[in-house]
Design a protein around this motif. Structure first.
Motif, short mmCIF file in Angstrom:
data_model
loop_
_atom_site.label_atom_id
_atom_site.label_comp_id
_atom_site.label_asym_id
_atom_site.label_seq_id
_atom_site.Cartn_x
_atom_site.Cartn_y
_atom_site.Cartn_z
N GLN A 1 43.89 53.34 35.95
CA GLN A 1 44.09 51.90 35.79
C GLN A 1 43.71 51.14 37.06
O GLN A 1 43.50 49.92 37.01
CB GLN A 1 45.54 51.61 35.45
N LEU A 2 43.62 51.84 38.18
CA LEU A 2 43.31 51.20 39.46
C LEU A 2 41.82 51.22 39.79
O LEU A 2 41.40 50.68 40.81
CB LEU A 2 44.08 51.90 40.59
N ARG A 3 41.01 51.84 38.92
CA ARG A 3 39.59 51.98 39.23
C ARG A 3 38.90 50.64 39.40
O ARG A 3 38.06 50.47 40.28
CB ARG A 3 38.89 52.78 38.13
N ARG A 4 39.22 49.69 38.56
CA ARG A 4 38.53 48.39 38.64
C ARG A 4 38.91 47.63 39.90
O ARG A 4 38.23 46.69 40.28
CB ARG A 4 38.84 47.54 37.41
N TRP A 5 40.00 48.04 40.56
CA TRP A 5 40.41 47.39 41.80
C TRP A 5 39.81 48.09 43.02
O TRP A 5 39.66 47.47 44.07
CB TRP A 5 41.93 47.36 41.91
N ALA A 6 39.50 49.37 42.88
CA ALA A 6 38.83 50.08 43.97
C ALA A 6 37.37 49.62 44.03
O ALA A 6 36.85 49.03 43.08
CB ALA A 6 38.92 51.58 43.75
N THR A 7 36.72 49.93 45.15
CA THR A 7 35.36 49.43 45.35
C THR A 7 34.43 50.57 45.72
O THR A 7 34.84 51.70 45.95
CB THR A 7 35.33 48.39 46.49
N SER A 8 33.15 50.23 45.79
CA SER A 8 32.14 51.21 46.18
C SER A 8 32.21 51.55 47.65
O SER A 8 31.67 52.56 48.09
CB SER A 8 30.74 50.67 45.86
N GLY A 9 32.89 50.72 48.44
CA GLY A 9 33.04 50.99 49.87
C GLY A 9 31.80 50.74 50.69
O GLY A 9 31.69 51.23 51.81
N LYS A 10 30.84 49.95 50.17
CA LYS A 10 29.59 49.77 50.89
C LYS A 10 29.70 48.74 52.01
O LYS A 10 28.96 48.80 52.99
CB LYS A 10 28.49 49.36 49.90
N THR A 11 30.59 47.76 51.87
CA THR A 11 30.76 46.76 52.91
C THR A 11 32.13 46.93 53.56
O THR A 11 33.01 47.61 53.03
CB THR A 11 30.67 45.34 52.33
N THR A 12 32.30 46.29 54.72
CA THR A 12 33.59 46.40 55.40
C THR A 12 34.72 45.81 54.57
O THR A 12 35.82 46.36 54.51
CB THR A 12 33.52 45.71 56.77
N ARG A 13 34.45 44.70 53.88
CA ARG A 13 35.49 44.11 53.02
C ARG A 13 35.87 45.06 51.90
O ARG A 13 37.04 45.19 51.53
CB ARG A 13 34.99 42.77 52.45
N ASP A 14 34.87 45.77 51.34
CA ASP A 14 35.16 46.77 50.30
C ASP A 14 36.06 47.86 50.87
O ASP A 14 37.00 48.32 50.21
CB ASP A 14 33.86 47.40 49.79
#
Length: 657
Positions: free
Chosen positions: A429-442
């Motif tokens: 359920q948390l997948r849509r809140w996680a990010t690709s991690g490509k930017t610092t904000r991610d």
């Protein structure tokens, strides 16, 4: 609110206050600076309710039950029969008065490592466990290991027991084992790996399902329960991998020798052989004692290159293993679980131990390849133990608490995420809140999500692994470097191997090396090793910053405290602290949500995820602090660090890019 006294470990911060960690799933107890009651960082204490504040409940330390085993680095000043210890780390008071054994060997003002007696007499007592020389970057890992209570030397009996085994022991134990020496067997590890726990092989089938061998070093063949090696390994709990040193769980003769699945050598294994197709469908499996001979010890980049280039033999095996692993990953993500991309940062050091750069380790397809097979093996073996109801160290990960998830959702929304907040029962359920991690904000979003999670730990009771979305998950694949895996191997060999004829009470068999107390201990040593790894990286970052005083950098705000901003320096891959006082605006106020400072005077905002231009103002090696200043428009970067010159009297330094 609870008013009854609670027992836990005190973690003091550099700002004077601290928290008592009282147990999994329970709130940490806040302790203000004036309520420490003589307790030090890492002590086992009794805390009780003190008062309720706007920020929450405050507690006070009423008793110190046990001093920490960690060493305290500092300088000594004699005070008659007593000694004044001046700790370097800001988590400790600036002065500690104690009775010190071994002081005579230390010159006045000398730098030492002190360990306090476990039982807290008054006044404090301790002993000098190491005398440090002049500052030497090559000793950073050793000093931190002593601070954290990590063993840096092996017991002589453990070394003797390890040395009693030689290469001939492999041939003597080969009889009756499944022989995989004619298969293409590969190890894939980091470039600097010295211990190779696991290897992979694959037998191609034209009918869809391929036979994959997951071969794990049979460490339990050499480490008997209750022996000197076993006691040493249990005390260490795990290997500690620091920036410029490794403190292994087992002596080098085993960890890098007889147990390690090195290229071209016959080695004993516990092997899980699984039928798998390229869609990730898991067929029948068998668990056997085996013997292997690695055809190649590959690094992750080497394996990735060979897989891309193609060809017969090793490249063909890698390509097939990769296709199967991709199918396993797709199916695993369909079933549940959460995958967060948080790149690891490593320091690149010269021969003097000084950092010349920091870099993010690039995640390659071969990392995911190995990860999928290790997860599969851990899941299958743990499932067998659960079904047989034998004692086993399960890797458990509880569902995060609601208040921590709420704090994460608040941070994620501040950083631009949107959507309805779910009532979380499953990690997916948390997948849509996680990010690709490509930017610092991610990465900040992923970091806040990680902080919201409970810490994974070991337990004899399987309560499931929330992050992976699995039940019956246990560690099996790294017995050279984790005691949990080594202990589980003993249960596997006696009760879970195909064709095994188990005898006797499994709980009586496991007595002394598999218990709730051991589970708690090895969970603690794992966290200690993680803390030590971060501490050494911080030391190296401070050394890096020392060479760049006055230089400017572009950073991103990754955290806030009432005292200022934590800033990640882009391109440098290190973090510093920008004090509120250095911003030059006394009207700055921390917002109620805690994610930004706002100026009452200019209405300007400095918030989480915002870019900020800073200058390196101070780098304190003893207190391990990098202090930043806010760059003004008039500032100019020095082109050459450490040797910029002004063009005119009173002029400022030039820019460095």
């Amino acid at each position: 609110m609870t008013t009854r006294p609670r027992v836990g470990r005190l973690e003091r911060t550099r700002f004077g206050y601290g928290f008592v960690r009282v147990g999994e799933g329970e709130d940490d107890l806040f302790v203000p600076p004036f309520a420490m009651g003589g307790a030090l960082h890492g002590d086992l204490v009794v805390a009780r309710y003190l008062e309720t504040r706007r920020e929450g409940d405050a507690h006070e330390i009423v008793e110190v039950l046990e001093r920490s085993l960690a060493g305290i680095v500092g300088r000594l000043e004699p005070r008659g029969r007593m000694t004044l210890l001046l700790p370097e780390r800001p988590e400790y008071p600036r002065e500690i008065l104690l009775t010190l054994h071994g002081r005579s060997s230390v010159p006045r003002g000398g730098r030492v490592v002190v360990r306090l007696d476990l039982k807290p007499p008054e006044p404090l007592q301790g002993k000098v466990i190491a005398v440090l020389g002049t500052d030497d970057a090559r000793e950073d890992s050793w000093v931190v290991a002593l601070e954290e209570g990590i063993r840096t030397e092996f017991d002589s009996q453990a070394l003797a027991e390890a040395a009693s085994h030689d290469e001939s022991s492999v041939a003597r134990a080969a009889h009756g084992r499944a022989d995989f020496r004619n298969d293409i067997v590969l190890t894939i590890d980091p470039e600097d790996a010295k211990d190779h726990d696991d290897a992979l092989s694959v037998r191609r089938s034209a009918h869809g399902a391929h036979e994959v061998g997951i071969h794990i070093a049979d460490v339990s063949h050499y480490v008997s329960p209750g022996g000197a090696l076993d006691l040493e390994a249990q005390a260490r709990g795990n290997s500690a991998y620091l920036a410029d040193a490794t403190y292994p769980m087992l002596p080098e003769a085993l960890s890098g020798g007889l147990c390690s699945l090195v290229e071209g050598k016959d080695r004993l294994t516990l092997s899980l052989v699984v039928d798998l197709d390229e869609e990730g469908t898991v067929g029948k499996s068998r668990l056997v004692s085996g013997i292997v001979r690695s055809n190649a010890s590959l690094s992750y980049p080497e394996a990735a290159r060979l897989g891309r280039e193609g060809g017969d033999g090793i490249p063909a095996s890698l390509a097939l293993l990769d296709r199967i692993a991709r199918g396993l990953r797709r199916r695993r993500m369909e079933e549940g679980g959460l995958d967060m991309d948080l790149p690891e940062i490593r320091a690149r050091l010269d021969e003097r131990g000084e950092p010349h750069r920091f870099e993010e380790t690039k995640r390659l397809p071969t990392h995911e390849l190995v990860e999928e097979y290790m997860l599969l093996a851990n899941r299958i073996v743990g499932g067998r133990a659960l079904a047989k109801e034998v004692p086993f160290f399960y890797r458990v990960h509880e569902r995060p608490r609601y208040d921590k998830l709420r704090a994460f959702f608040d941070a994620a929304r501040y950083l631009g995420r949107s959507g309805a907040v779910p009532f979380v029962t499953e990690a997916k359920q948390l997948r849509r809140w996680a990010t690709s991690g490509k930017t610092t904000r991610d990465r900040i979003v992923n970091l806040y999500l990680l902080r919201a999670m409970e810490k994974a730990r070991y337990d004899l009771v399987d309560v499931g692994h929330f992050g992976l979305g699995m039940r019956g998950y246990a560690h099996f694949t790294s017995p050279i470097r984790r005691y949990a895996d080594l202990a589980n191997h003993r249960i596997v060999k006696r009760y879970l191997l195909d064709g095994a004829k188990p005898g006797g009470d499994p709980w009586a068999f496991a007595d002394g090396w598999m218990s709730a107390g051991v589970a708690s201990h090895i969970s603690s040593t794992e966290m200690t090793a993680d803390d030590a790894e971060r501490a050494v990286l911080k030391l190296k970052a401070v050394r890096y910053a020392q060479l760049r005083l006055g230089e400017e950098a572009r950073g991103t705000i990754v955290g806030l405290s009432p005292g200022g901003l934590f800033v990640f320096l882009e391109g440098w891959f290190i973090e510093g602290f920008l004090p509120k006082r250095a911003i030059g605006d006394p009207s700055l106020t921390l917002a109620e949500h805690g994610f930004s400072f706002r100026s009452k005077r200019t209405r300007h905002r400095l918030g989480l995820g915002d870019p900020v231009d800073v200058v390196v103002a101070r780098a304190d090696l003893e207190r391990r602090e990098i202090e930043l200043g806010l760059r003004t428009r008039a500032a100019r970067r020095p082109k050459h660090p450490g040797r910029a010159k002004t063009k005119a009297r009173g002029g400022r330094q030039g820019k460095r890019r």
